[in-house]
Every structure is written in structure tokens, then in C-alpha cells.
Design a protein around this motif. Structure first.
Motif, PDB file in Angstrom:
ATOM      1  N   THR A  22       9.275  -3.662   5.561  1.00 16.00           N
ATOM      2  CA  THR A  22      10.220  -3.858   6.648  1.00 16.00           C
ATOM      3  C   THR A  22      11.364  -4.718   6.120  1.00 16.00           C
ATOM      4  OG1 THR A  22      10.426  -4.568   8.956  1.00 16.00           O
ATOM      5  CG2 THR A  22       9.061  -5.920   7.527  1.00 16.00           C
ATOM      6  N   LYS A  23      12.375  -4.923   6.954  1.00 14.01           N
ATOM      7  CA  LYS A  23      13.572  -5.675   6.567  1.00 14.01           C
ATOM      8  C   LYS A  23      14.135  -5.098   5.257  1.00 14.01           C
ATOM      9  CE  LYS A  23      11.706  -9.926   7.284  1.00 14.01           C
ATOM     10  NZ  LYS A  23      11.647 -11.394   7.582  1.00 14.01           N
ATOM     11  N   ASN A  24      14.509  -5.939   4.305  1.00 14.15           N
ATOM     12  CA  ASN A  24      15.116  -5.439   3.066  1.00 14.15           C
ATOM     13  C   ASN A  24      14.108  -4.944   2.034  1.00 14.15           C
ATOM     14  OD1 ASN A  24      17.644  -5.945   4.038  1.00 14.15           O
ATOM     15  ND2 ASN A  24      18.008  -7.797   2.856  1.00 14.15           N
ATOM     16  N   SER A  25      12.857  -4.809   2.445  1.00 13.43           N
ATOM     17  CA  SER A  25      11.845  -4.242   1.546  1.00 13.43           C
ATOM     18  C   SER A  25      11.735  -2.735   1.683  1.00 13.43           C
ATOM     19  CB  SER A  25      10.479  -4.894   1.814  1.00 13.43           C
ATOM     20  OG  SER A  25      10.487  -6.243   1.387  1.00 13.43           O
ATOM     21  N   GLY A  26      12.659  -2.122   2.417  1.00  6.93           N
ATOM     22  CA  GLY A  26      12.723  -0.669   2.458  1.00  6.93           C
ATOM     23  C   GLY A  26      12.281  -0.074   3.766  1.00  6.93           C
ATOM     24  N   TYR A  27      12.190   1.254   3.772  1.00  6.69           N
ATOM     25  CA  TYR A  27      11.720   1.973   4.956  1.00  6.69           C
ATOM     26  C   TYR A  27      11.064   3.273   4.543  1.00  6.69           C
ATOM     27  CZ  TYR A  27      16.516   3.859   4.515  1.00  6.69           C
ATOM     28  OH  TYR A  27      17.686   4.399   4.051  1.00  6.69           O
ATOM     29  N   GLY A  28      10.304   3.824   5.506  1.00  4.40           N
ATOM     30  CA  GLY A  28       9.439   4.953   5.189  1.00  4.40           C
ATOM     31  C   GLY A  28       8.140   4.425   4.604  1.00  4.40           C
ATOM     32  N   VAL A  29       7.136   5.282   4.556  1.00  2.56           N
ATOM     33  CA  VAL A  29       5.841   4.870   4.010  1.00  2.56           C
ATOM     34  C   VAL A  29       5.344   5.873   2.986  1.00  2.56           C
ATOM     35  CG1 VAL A  29       5.159   3.613   6.090  1.00  2.56           C
ATOM     36  CG2 VAL A  29       4.513   6.021   5.842  1.00  2.56           C
ATOM     37  N   GLU A  30       4.502   5.379   2.101  1.00  2.00           N
ATOM     38  CA  GLU A  30       3.724   6.215   1.201  1.00  2.00           C
ATOM     39  C   GLU A  30       2.271   6.144   1.649  1.00  2.00           C
ATOM     40  OE1 GLU A  30       5.676   5.848  -3.090  1.00  2.00           O
ATOM     41  OE2 GLU A  30       5.379   3.888  -2.161  1.00  2.00           O
ATOM     42  N   PHE A  31       1.476   7.105   1.208  1.00  2.00           N
ATOM     43  CA  PHE A  31       0.032   7.146   1.456  1.00  2.00           C
ATOM     44  C   PHE A  31      -0.289   7.607   2.886  1.00  2.00           C
ATOM     45  CE2 PHE A  31      -0.353   3.298  -1.600  1.00  2.00           C
ATOM     46  CZ  PHE A  31      -0.039   4.100  -2.651  1.00  2.00           C
ATOM     47  N   GLY A  32      -1.536   8.062   3.001  1.00  2.00           N
ATOM     48  CA  GLY A  32      -2.055   8.471   4.293  1.00  2.00           C
ATOM     49  C   GLY A  32      -1.355   9.703   4.845  1.00  2.00           C
ATOM     50  N   VAL A  33      -1.727  10.079   6.046  1.00  2.00           N
ATOM     51  CA  VAL A  33      -1.127  11.237   6.707  1.00  2.00           C
ATOM     52  C   VAL A  33       0.361  11.012   6.944  1.00  2.00           C
ATOM     53  CG1 VAL A  33      -1.133  12.639   8.811  1.00  2.00           C
ATOM     54  CG2 VAL A  33      -3.296  11.946   7.762  1.00  2.00           C
ATOM     55  N   GLU A  34       0.733   9.772   7.310  1.00  2.00           N
ATOM     56  CA  GLU A  34       2.146   9.483   7.569  1.00  2.00           C
ATOM     57  C   GLU A  34       2.990   9.669   6.318  1.00  2.00           C
ATOM     58  OE1 GLU A  34       3.559   9.010  10.534  1.00  2.00           O
ATOM     59  OE2 GLU A  34       1.563   9.468  11.275  1.00  2.00           O
ATOM     60  N   GLY A  35       2.436   9.273   5.155  1.00  2.00           N
ATOM     61  CA  GLY A  35       3.164   9.480   3.909  1.00  2.00           C
ATOM     62  C   GLY A  35       3.348  10.952   3.593  1.00  2.00           C
TER      63      GLY A  35
END
Length: 330
Positions: free
Chosen positions: A305-318
Motif C-alpha cells: 500500500t502507499k508508495n510500496s505499489g499496487y496490485g497483488v501477486e499470488f493466490g486467486v487474486e494474483g
């Protein structure tokens, strides 16, 4: 899918990118870091021994190659793991094509120790939460907040662990810590540790590298009695130096942990699970671990979150992030 990888876990993070992209039916163009291309080239060669030609492709080079990949009209999705600064450039360069982007960027992860722990029991977990891969991990613990009531106990326990962790050439089996990957990163860690010393902080162990030794070996360094605004705390060191900050109240610790503009990982250390969960719920981070730090699992979404990015890796969501939703209505 375009995939731009970092130098700190080159093969592993490449797998995190290419495996779900291929699984969702995409072709892939990978660009490994110019600091660590060889292992990724070898990995792709092995995978391509069974894939059809043209499905998995690799290009090497410096940032100019990455910029060309991020501006290519043939890229529908771009995955990037690396610094926040480069992540911003990627967002700008994908504006023309509107390619979807997943960014796993820099972090400065906070760990909060509560006053009900047994310092000796958690010391090794704290150490490896910070020093895995010699601290060269995005989701490593990079600042540790400890209550003043048990501060000396935790500090002493960490020192005992650190003193018994040998550093050296990885081909020698007894070594568990290795060098920093490049001179640029060595200089960053060296500068920040010197800033801590100049600010009056107390170096408990480490802190004085042998500049004449071959390889970029920086000793495992623990720093106590340091202010929260010292550069070693406020800036991501990405190396084997952990600042340990004293706090009076849990609210103060939460405020300090949330004070930076990054939020990749965090952790809470407590003997009381419910109390730990209450603190964890107030931390601004993509992941908060309880009595551990940095334990990623490919079944569980991971992102910042914040300045560490957005979107996710791994799992169904990734996986969903590597395909377009397509509604057929009729």
C-alpha cells in the motif's frame, strides 16, 4: 505480459512473475536486472526446453531495455518488482498504452514488539525477519520498535543471536550470511550506518566493514538508542543493519510505524494473539505477520500500500490480475 525483475531474488521473483502469467494463458517477455541476468537466462533456457517457441521470451540490458518494454504497444500487462522511483517511471511510461500494471515496490517494514513477550524466545525470529538474504529483501523487517520496559532484554537477546551468525563466501557451508550484491547497495548501507553513529546511536554489533576485503561484505549490524527520524530508520537500507527504536506506549509505536510513505509488510510480536491482532489491524501495510516477518506464501495475495505499489501477486487474486474480465451477455 512484460515482467521486469530485481537483482535481490532474481530466479525466485522471476518464477513469481512468469508462472502465473503462463498459467493464465499469456505469452511473456522477461527483463532481468542487469546486475543478475545469468541465473534468469539459465532458468528460461530450462523452461523453454518444453514450451513452444515464442511463449516465454527474455531480453537483457539496463534500464533502457526496461523502458522500451514498458512503452511497447504489444504489452497488455506489466509486472515490476523494484524501487519506488523506478515504479513511478513505469506508471508514467505505460500511460500511452494503458497497460495494466502490478507494482511490488520498496518497503521499510516495521516490527512492533509488545511488552508480554519472552525476549529470548523471539530473538531468532526477529533476527531472520530482518537479516534474511543479508537484509536484501523487500519485505524484510527494516526497523524494530521495542517497549522501554523490556528494551534491554530484547537488545541483549538479539546481540547474542547476531554474534553466532557467520558471514562469508556462500560456497563455504558454515556461512549463513553473504555479501551485498553490488557496490551501490554497499555504499547505501555504509552511509546510513554512519548517519546513525553521527546521530548519537549506539552500535551494538557490526558497523565497521573491512573495506579491503574482496566482495561487498557488510557485517550484521544492530543499532540501539536511535531516533525515529534518523536516516537509518526513515530510509530503506536494504541491507544487514537493523535500527531498534524505543517506545513508551503502543499508540506511539503504531504512529511511528505508520509515519512513513511506504507500506509493504509489518509485524507484531506478542504472547497474546488477540492483543497482537488488535495492533495489527491499525498498521498500514499490505501484509502484517504475527510473531514472524516476511513469510510469503504463494497461496495468499501479497502486495503493498502507499508508495510500496499496487496490485497483488499470488493466490486467486494474483491470477485474476493476469487476465481480462470478459462478460458475454446474451
Amino acid at each position: 505480459v512484460g515482467a521486469i525483475g530485481p537483482w535481490n531474488w532474481p530466479m525466485m521473483i522471476s518464477v513469481w512473475q512468469l508462472a502465473p502469467a503462463l498459467r493464465m494463458g499469456n505469452t511473456v517477455v522477461m527483463k532481468p536486472s542487469e546486475y543478475t541476468p545469468l541465473s534468469v537466462l539459465a532458468l528460461v533456457k530450462v523452461i523453454n526446453s518444453v514450451l513452444p517457441e515464442g511463449v516465454l521470451n527474455i531480453v537483457t540490458g539496463d534500464g533502457k531495455v526496461g523502458a522500451a518494454l514498458s512503452t511497447s504497444q504489444g504489452i497488455d500487462k506489466l509486472m515490476f518488482t523494484g524501487s519506488t522511483e523506478t515504479g513511478r517511471k513505469i506508471v508514467e511510461s505505460t500511460a500511452a498504452s494503458l497497460a495494466r500494471v502490478t507494482l511490488e515496490l520498496g518497503g521499510n517494514d516495521a516490527g512492533i514488539v509488545l511488552d508480554d513477550v519472552n525476549a529470548k524466545e523471539i530473538a531468532e525470529g526477529l533476527f531472520w525477519g530482518a537479516f534474511i538474504n543479508t537484509g536484501q529483501t523487500c519485505a524484510a523487517m527494516k526497523r524494530l520498535y521495542v517497549p522501554e520496559s523490556i528494551y534491554d532484554e530484547v537488545v541483549d537477546a538479539l546481540v547474542e543471536v547476531a554474534k553466532n551468525m557467520p558471514m562469508g563466501v556462500g560456497l563455504e557451508e558454515e556461512n549463513v550470511l553473504g555479501p551485498l550484491q553490488n557496490k551501490q547497495q554497499f555504499d547505501i548501507v555504509d552511509k546510513l550506518v554512519k548517519a546513525a553513529k553521527d546521530g548519537g546511536a549506539r552500535v551494538l554489533v557490526g558497523g565497521d566493514p573491512d573495506y579491503d576485503q574482496p566482495g561487498y561484505f557488510f557485517p550484521a549490524t544492530l543499532v540501539a538508542d536511535i531516533d525515529n527520524d534518523n536516516p537509518l530508520v526513515a530510509e530503506e537500507q536494504f541491507g544487514p543493519a537493523l535500527p531498534i527504536i524505543k517506545y513508551s506506549t503502543v499508540d506511539e509505536a503504531i504512529e511511528m510505524a505508520n509515519s512513513l510513505d511506504v507500506g509493504l509488510g509489518s509485524s507484531v510480536w506478542s504472547a497474546d494473539r488477540e492483543r497482537a491482532l488488535e495492533v495489527a489491524s491499525q498498521l498500514e501495510a499490505g501484509t502484517t505477520w504475527i510473531n514472524a516477518h516476511g513469510n510469503v506464501d504463494p497461496r495468499i495475495p501479497f502486495g503493498g500500500t502507499k508508495n510500496s505499489g499496487y496490485g497483488v501477486e499470488f493466490g486467486v487474486e494474483g491470477l485474476k490480475g493476469l487476465a481480462y474480465p470478459h462478460v458475454v451477455n446474451g
